[in-house]
Design a protein around this motif. Structure first.
Motif, PDB file in Angstrom:
ATOM      1  N   GLN A  39     -33.777   1.170 -12.785  1.00  0.00           N
ATOM      2  CA  GLN A  39     -32.363   1.455 -13.344  1.00  0.00           C
ATOM      3  C   GLN A  39     -32.160   2.959 -13.716  1.00  0.00           C
ATOM      4  O   GLN A  39     -31.195   3.432 -14.228  1.00  0.00           O
ATOM      5  CB  GLN A  39     -32.088   0.835 -14.683  1.00  0.00           C
ATOM      6  N   GLY A  40     -33.229   3.636 -13.104  1.00  0.00           N
ATOM      7  CA  GLY A  40     -33.165   5.061 -13.401  1.00  0.00           C
ATOM      8  C   GLY A  40     -33.152   5.374 -14.818  1.00  0.00           C
ATOM      9  O   GLY A  40     -33.911   4.881 -15.712  1.00  0.00           O
ATOM     10  N   HIS A  41     -32.356   6.482 -15.346  1.00  0.00           N
ATOM     11  CA  HIS A  41     -32.525   6.974 -16.815  1.00  0.00           C
ATOM     12  C   HIS A  41     -31.183   6.354 -17.440  1.00  0.00           C
ATOM     13  O   HIS A  41     -30.902   6.476 -18.461  1.00  0.00           O
ATOM     14  CB  HIS A  41     -32.153   8.414 -17.039  1.00  0.00           C
ATOM     15  N   VAL A  42     -30.765   5.118 -16.821  1.00  0.00           N
ATOM     16  CA  VAL A  42     -29.454   4.271 -17.434  1.00  0.00           C
ATOM     17  C   VAL A  42     -30.049   3.479 -18.667  1.00  0.00           C
ATOM     18  O   VAL A  42     -31.044   3.048 -18.539  1.00  0.00           O
ATOM     19  CB  VAL A  42     -28.668   3.647 -16.535  1.00  0.00           C
ATOM     20  N   LYS A  43     -29.372   3.721 -19.816  1.00  0.00           N
ATOM     21  CA  LYS A  43     -29.733   2.824 -21.195  1.00  0.00           C
ATOM     22  C   LYS A  43     -28.428   2.328 -21.599  1.00  0.00           C
ATOM     23  O   LYS A  43     -27.800   3.181 -21.901  1.00  0.00           O
ATOM     24  CB  LYS A  43     -30.677   3.638 -21.936  1.00  0.00           C
ATOM     25  N   MET A  44     -28.289   0.980 -21.531  1.00  0.00           N
ATOM     26  CA  MET A  44     -26.745   0.385 -21.814  1.00  0.00           C
ATOM     27  C   MET A  44     -26.837   0.377 -23.394  1.00  0.00           C
ATOM     28  O   MET A  44     -27.998   0.117 -24.069  1.00  0.00           O
ATOM     29  CB  MET A  44     -26.671  -0.978 -21.003  1.00  0.00           C
ATOM     30  N   THR A  79     -25.289  -9.173 -25.856  1.00  0.00           N
ATOM     31  CA  THR A  79     -25.832  -9.446 -24.506  1.00  0.00           C
ATOM     32  C   THR A  79     -26.423  -8.324 -23.973  1.00  0.00           C
ATOM     33  O   THR A  79     -25.703  -7.196 -23.672  1.00  0.00           O
ATOM     34  CB  THR A  79     -24.804 -10.114 -23.569  1.00  0.00           C
ATOM     35  N   ASP A  80     -27.359  -8.417 -23.244  1.00  0.00           N
ATOM     36  CA  ASP A  80     -28.143  -7.515 -22.433  1.00  0.00           C
ATOM     37  C   ASP A  80     -27.912  -7.799 -20.973  1.00  0.00           C
ATOM     38  O   ASP A  80     -28.442  -8.538 -20.488  1.00  0.00           O
ATOM     39  CB  ASP A  80     -29.585  -7.464 -22.507  1.00  0.00           C
ATOM     40  N   TRP A  81     -26.620  -7.327 -20.636  1.00  0.00           N
ATOM     41  CA  TRP A  81     -26.262  -7.886 -19.242  1.00  0.00           C
ATOM     42  C   TRP A  81     -27.517  -7.387 -17.994  1.00  0.00           C
ATOM     43  O   TRP A  81     -27.715  -8.157 -17.134  1.00  0.00           O
ATOM     44  CB  TRP A  81     -24.867  -7.305 -18.852  1.00  0.00           C
ATOM     45  N   LEU A  82     -27.933  -6.143 -17.947  1.00  0.00           N
ATOM     46  CA  LEU A  82     -29.013  -5.900 -17.019  1.00  0.00           C
ATOM     47  C   LEU A  82     -30.216  -6.929 -17.137  1.00  0.00           C
ATOM     48  O   LEU A  82     -30.733  -7.069 -16.529  1.00  0.00           O
ATOM     49  CB  LEU A  82     -29.346  -4.608 -17.243  1.00  0.00           C
ATOM     50  N   GLY A  83     -30.473  -7.200 -18.473  1.00  0.00           N
ATOM     51  CA  GLY A  83     -31.551  -8.154 -18.648  1.00  0.00           C
ATOM     52  C   GLY A  83     -31.319  -9.477 -18.047  1.00  0.00           C
ATOM     53  O   GLY A  83     -32.195 -10.232 -17.692  1.00  0.00           O
ATOM     54  N   GLU A  84     -29.987  -9.920 -18.262  1.00  0.00           N
ATOM     55  CA  GLU A  84     -29.529 -11.221 -17.791  1.00  0.00           C
ATOM     56  C   GLU A  84     -29.586 -11.266 -16.074  1.00  0.00           C
ATOM     57  O   GLU A  84     -29.546 -12.473 -15.734  1.00  0.00           O
ATOM     58  CB  GLU A  84     -28.537 -11.699 -18.501  1.00  0.00           C
ATOM     59  N   ASP A 131     -42.398 -13.862   1.378  1.00  0.00           N
ATOM     60  CA  ASP A 131     -41.552 -14.282   0.723  1.00  0.00           C
ATOM     61  C   ASP A 131     -41.235 -13.445  -0.433  1.00  0.00           C
ATOM     62  O   ASP A 131     -42.143 -13.001  -1.283  1.00  0.00           O
ATOM     63  CB  ASP A 131     -42.284 -15.723  -0.014  1.00  0.00           C
ATOM     64  N   GLU A 132     -40.079 -13.017  -0.495  1.00  0.00           N
ATOM     65  CA  GLU A 132     -39.699 -11.812  -1.564  1.00  0.00           C
ATOM     66  C   GLU A 132     -38.466 -12.478  -2.210  1.00  0.00           C
ATOM     67  O   GLU A 132     -37.250 -12.743  -1.760  1.00  0.00           O
ATOM     68  CB  GLU A 132     -39.345 -10.840  -0.820  1.00  0.00           C
ATOM     69  N   ASP A 133     -38.627 -12.500  -3.311  1.00  0.00           N
ATOM     70  CA  ASP A 133     -37.635 -12.876  -4.362  1.00  0.00           C
ATOM     71  C   ASP A 133     -36.770 -11.408  -4.754  1.00  0.00           C
ATOM     72  O   ASP A 133     -37.442 -10.394  -4.957  1.00  0.00           O
ATOM     73  CB  ASP A 133     -37.863 -13.417  -5.635  1.00  0.00           C
ATOM     74  N   GLY A 134     -35.526 -11.525  -4.656  1.00  0.00           N
ATOM     75  CA  GLY A 134     -34.587 -10.668  -5.184  1.00  0.00           C
ATOM     76  C   GLY A 134     -34.730 -10.078  -6.581  1.00  0.00           C
ATOM     77  O   GLY A 134     -34.927 -11.105  -7.664  1.00  0.00           O
ATOM     78  N   THR A 135     -34.430  -8.860  -6.990  1.00  0.00           N
ATOM     79  CA  THR A 135     -34.223  -8.607  -8.650  1.00  0.00           C
ATOM     80  C   THR A 135     -33.114  -8.889  -9.173  1.00  0.00           C
ATOM     81  O   THR A 135     -33.292  -8.996 -10.418  1.00  0.00           O
ATOM     82  CB  THR A 135     -34.824  -6.972  -8.587  1.00  0.00           C
ATOM     83  N   SER A 145     -22.287  -6.166 -14.009  1.00  0.00           N
ATOM     84  CA  SER A 145     -23.744  -6.335 -15.000  1.00  0.00           C
ATOM     85  C   SER A 145     -23.736  -4.813 -15.512  1.00  0.00           C
ATOM     86  O   SER A 145     -24.232  -4.982 -16.675  1.00  0.00           O
ATOM     87  CB  SER A 145     -24.920  -6.421 -13.846  1.00  0.00           C
ATOM     88  N   TYR A 146     -22.969  -3.695 -15.094  1.00  0.00           N
ATOM     89  CA  TYR A 146     -23.232  -2.457 -15.716  1.00  0.00           C
ATOM     90  C   TYR A 146     -21.996  -2.093 -16.535  1.00  0.00           C
ATOM     91  O   TYR A 146     -22.135  -1.583 -17.524  1.00  0.00           O
ATOM     92  CB  TYR A 146     -23.386  -1.457 -14.600  1.00  0.00           C
ATOM     93  N   THR A 147     -20.946  -2.761 -16.214  1.00  0.00           N
ATOM     94  CA  THR A 147     -19.604  -2.285 -17.029  1.00  0.00           C
ATOM     95  C   THR A 147     -19.318  -3.486 -18.200  1.00  0.00           C
ATOM     96  O   THR A 147     -18.468  -3.290 -18.810  1.00  0.00           O
ATOM     97  CB  THR A 147     -18.402  -2.567 -15.987  1.00  0.00           C
ATOM     98  N   ASN A 148     -20.013  -4.785 -18.200  1.00  0.00           N
ATOM     99  CA  ASN A 148     -19.482  -5.624 -19.209  1.00  0.00           C
ATOM    100  C   ASN A 148     -19.811  -5.307 -20.501  1.00  0.00           C
ATOM    101  O   ASN A 148     -20.983  -4.734 -20.744  1.00  0.00           O
ATOM    102  CB  ASN A 148     -20.044  -7.162 -18.653  1.00  0.00           C
ATOM    103  N   MET A 149     -19.044  -5.955 -21.335  1.00  0.00           N
ATOM    104  CA  MET A 149     -19.385  -5.444 -22.717  1.00  0.00           C
ATOM    105  C   MET A 149     -20.419  -6.458 -23.568  1.00  0.00           C
ATOM    106  O   MET A 149     -20.521  -7.702 -23.062  1.00  0.00           O
ATOM    107  CB  MET A 149     -18.095  -5.750 -23.699  1.00  0.00           C
ATOM    108  N   PRO A 150     -21.491  -5.993 -24.058  1.00  0.00           N
ATOM    109  CA  PRO A 150     -22.341  -6.749 -24.882  1.00  0.00           C
ATOM    110  C   PRO A 150     -21.769  -7.600 -25.921  1.00  0.00           C
ATOM    111  O   PRO A 150     -22.661  -8.580 -26.280  1.00  0.00           O
ATOM    112  CB  PRO A 150     -23.512  -5.625 -25.405  1.00  0.00           C
ATOM    113  N   TRP A 151     -20.483  -7.588 -26.134  1.00  0.00           N
ATOM    114  CA  TRP A 151     -19.991  -8.626 -27.031  1.00  0.00           C
ATOM    115  C   TRP A 151     -19.576  -9.770 -26.300  1.00  0.00           C
ATOM    116  O   TRP A 151     -19.192 -10.897 -27.196  1.00  0.00           O
ATOM    117  CB  TRP A 151     -18.665  -7.694 -27.748  1.00  0.00           C
TER     118      TRP A 151
END
Length: 734
Positions: free
Chosen positions: A239-244, A284-289, A320-324, A371-377
């Motif tokens: 996720q680079g230096h992005v912190k939600m 809600t931690d959208w990136l974590g979900e 066999d590779e699962d996606g992130t 996933s990046y733009t949704n509100m944690p509310w």
């Protein structure tokens, strides 16, 4: 007197019969088919099934030469011996000694161009299904860019920069000496990366982006060998230096919206009326979900061996590779069988076959966006813990009211692909200095891509209606390369080369359909009820080539190499279908000069330089012709609209390449390779937009130039080498 003359004549033609057996030093078994020749003559014999032989020699000074493919030749002086038993040692050809360069192989000290070789043990230090990822950081001058996080997606490889605008920019792959082909990295014996025109010009119009030569494994041991390998790893999305923001942080930032611009006071009454405290009950931690650690597994099983006539290698791999990102994955199965049959010491037949199948499930990039733009509310789950739709929910704060988790569960972006390659090679040693080789491949592949969005999926375009599309592609073609190779060697000089022809053809076809109005629970294009669309078109391309190369060596100090290739391609108009690609390269091994004999710490010192031309023509067939799209109707009949304007002057994109290099070897442990290069591309192939007033919207044109120049440095060293431990660090920069 007559009797005396008769005795003298008989004595002068007396023959000595020599018998014996030939054994393999590897397993001490008899070797049949060994060639035994009296040196300097054409008189010879061949060992039988028991390894036995017999041959008549004219005198005791006769020298017998014992030779067999895969073994070191021996020369033995008869010296009045009547029985001579011989044990031949296997010929161990190390990767560092022989470099496979596609149409030919050379000893490393004979190479006059910029190349880098990577062995299989260095490739497989990462868990991946792509050779580009494995080469990352191992070859100076190569840039590997992962432009997509989709499971199974291959990264973009750039060798010495970008030399094209709209035409393909990646390297040409050559598998087992034949252009193109598929392979499993586990089956790879070695990789040769050819970077300058001194090496790549022999591939002409397909080598603007460099050439990667892949050599797959073959049976080498007379005892059956089995190998099983399992590797596993875990991938985490970067996720680079992005912190939600969490709910509390976002809540406080929104509070600033209600600060009075004059008195700088916050009106909490209005703020809480607009943003109630209950919002803080959801975090809600959208990136974590939506992004999860993903497992990567690779299974591989192989068997290999050889007998007197046949060598074989069989490999089977499962990746066999699962996606992130949630609900994404990549699965691949690959089967390979390589066989080499030696009819005699002059005729060899090679059969290789590679089968592969894969399935990919990818992600809609809009789901990643949300996933990046949704509100944690906003809670993605209902009171029962089930994923819910935001379209039918109340009090949703997120943009566009889309729950990416629900959207991913109610959609499918998948792809299935199957590939078949069959190689047939024939090698005939006509004389000691002349060989004919014919390498041929037929290939077939099919691919089916599907997109499906349920009518219930949170989606900007298809919520309430649904969407389904399917596209099937089929591709089949072949290539044949027929060469005469010669090699003249004397005590001080060597002259070798090749001349021949190559022809390749390819046919493709596709059909696609799509529609909306898909009933819930169904996902086939046949159930769509509106906005139908269907498309499809065949294409066909051919190319024929003349290939030649000449290599001269004097006293193992001075090396000169030149090549000349002529390509004719159906991709261009008749007057521009032919292009020539010459090259010239030279090297001076200074360390072999007499004045360097006292500098024993310098194990290798070489200067090299090269010039040549490569090209690019892979923009697809018919691109110089007018094109129309049949996307409308007139009077109830199919009708076309102008799309691409013709360009009868469209021609090849060509790159002139200059390279100068220095190789330094110290103490037989440290090797330094420094290269300076300049590449200039003319007649760039550009797909340009046209003014709509002309009726046509696009046209392929040759526009502009592109220059790449730089410096590459590669350092390898053998720090520790014992029977139990090997430490060989590498460093590269470019």
């Amino acid at each position: 007197m007559l009797l005396l003359l008769l005795f003298a004549f008989t004595a002068s033609h007396a023959q000595t019969l020599v018998k014996g057996k030939v054994f393999s030093a590897e397993d001490h078994n008899p070797l049949p088919g060994v060639n035994i020749v009296i040196k300097g003559t054409t008189q010879g014999s061949i060992s039988d099934a028991e390894g036995s032989y017999s041959i008549s020699v004219p005198n005791a000074q006769s020298v017998l030469v014992f030779s067999f493919v895969g073994y070191v030749s021996q020369e033995i002086t008869v010296n009045n011996q009547n029985v001579i038993d011989v044990t031949l040692e296997p010929e161990i050809i190390k990767l560092n000694d022989i470099v496979v360069m596609g149409y030919s192989s050379k000893k490393r000290n004979e190479i006059t161009s910029a190349i880098t070789t990577v062995s299989s043990d260095k490739l497989l230090d990462v868990t991946s299904n792509d050779i580009g990822t494995m080469l990352q950081g191992k070859v100076p001058g190569i840039l590997v860019v992962n432009s997509s996080g989709t499971p199974g997606a291959t990264p973009d490889i750039r060798i010495r920069g970008v030399s094209s605008f709209n035409a393909p920019q990646g390297p040409l792959y050559v598998v087992d000496g034949i252009i193109g082909g598929n392979f499993d990295p586990n089956d790879v014996e070695s990789i040769t990366v050819m970077k300058d025109a001194g090496a790549t010009a022999l591939y002409g119009s397909q080598a603007n982006g460099g050439v990667i030569v892949v050599t797959t494994k073959k049976g080498t041991s007379r005892k059956p060998t089995f190998e099983f390998k399992y590797t596993a790893g875990v991938r985490v999305a970067d996720q680079g230096h992005v912190k939600m923001m969490d709910s509390w942080t976002l809540y406080n930032y929104h509070r600033e919206y209600f600060r009075d611009p004059v008195y700088f006071q916050i009106d909490d009454r209005k703020f809480k009326a607009a943003r109630p405290d209950s919002l803080l009950n959801v975090n809600t931690d959208w990136l974590g979900e939506t992004f999860k650690p993903a497992a990567v597994q690779n299974y591989f099983l192989s068997s290999s061996g050889k007998s007197d006539k046949l060598s074989y290698y069989i490999g089977a791999g499962y990746y066999d590779e699962d996606g992130t990102f949630i609900n994404t994955y990549y699965r691949r199965v690959n089967l390979r069988a390589n066989t080499t049959y030696q009819f005699s010491n002059r005729v060899t037949l090679v059969n290789n076959i590679n089968l592969s199948g894969s399935k990919t499930r990818g992600a809609d990039y809009m789901n990643i966006y949300y996933s990046y733009t949704n509100m944690p509310w906003d809670d993605p789950y209902d009171a029962n813990g089930k994923v819910r739709s935001f379209k039918t929910a109340d009090n949703i704060w997120s943009k566009d009211k889309i729950n990416p988790i629900q959207a991913a569960e109610n959609s499918e972006l998948s792809n299935m692909a199957y590939n078949l390659d069959y190689d047939l090679g024939l090698d005939i040693k006509i004389t000691d200095w002349l060989t004919f080789t014919s390498t041929n491949r037929v290939s077939a592949s099919t691919n089916m891509a599907k997109q499906f969005y349920s009518k219930l999926a949170d989606n900007l375009s298809y919520y309430g209606s649904g969407y389904v599309s399917s596209r099937t592609d089929i591709d089949y073609g072949g290539i044949t390369t027929n060469l005469l190779k010669f090699n003249f060697t004397s005590q001080r000089q060597s002259l070798a080369g090749l001349v021949g022809v190559e022809a390749e053809g390819d046919k493709t076809d596709y059909i696609s359909c799509s529609g909306t109005g898909v009933s819930e629970g169904l996902s086939s294009p046949s159930v769509a009820s509106s906005e139908f669309s269907i498309a499809g078109a065949p294409s066909h391309s051919v190319m024929q080539s003349f290939i030649s190369q000449l290599n001269y060596i004097y006293n193992n100090r001075y090396f000169l190499s030149g090549s000349f290739r002529v390509d004719q391609s159906s991709a261009f108009a008749p007057k521009n279908r032919t292009a020539v690609f010459p090259s010239l390269s030279a090297a001076w091994t200074i360390s072999n000069e007499n004045f360097m004999s006292n500098l024993t710490f310098i194990s290798n010192l070489r200067l090299k330089a090269s010039w040549g031309k490569t090209g690019m023509k892979d923009i697809g067939p018919y691109m110089y012709l007018e094109q129309f799209k049949y996307t409308t109707q007139y009077g109830g009949e199919s009708a076309s609209v102008p799309y691409q304007m013709a360009n009868p002057d469209l021609t090849w994109e060509q790159t002139s390449q200059l390279n100068a290099g220095l190789e330094i070897g110290l103490f037989d442990r440290v090797n330094i390779d420094l290269n300076i290069y300049r590449n200039l591309t003319d007649n760039l192939l550009v797909y340009r937009d046209l003014p709509p007033s002309g009726g046509f919207s696009k046209q392929w044109q040759n526009v502009g130039k592109d220059e790449n120049k730089g410096i590459e440095l590669g350092i390898t060293s053998t720090n520790i080498k014992t029977t139990d431990f090997l430490w060989t660090p590498d460093f590269s920069i470019g």
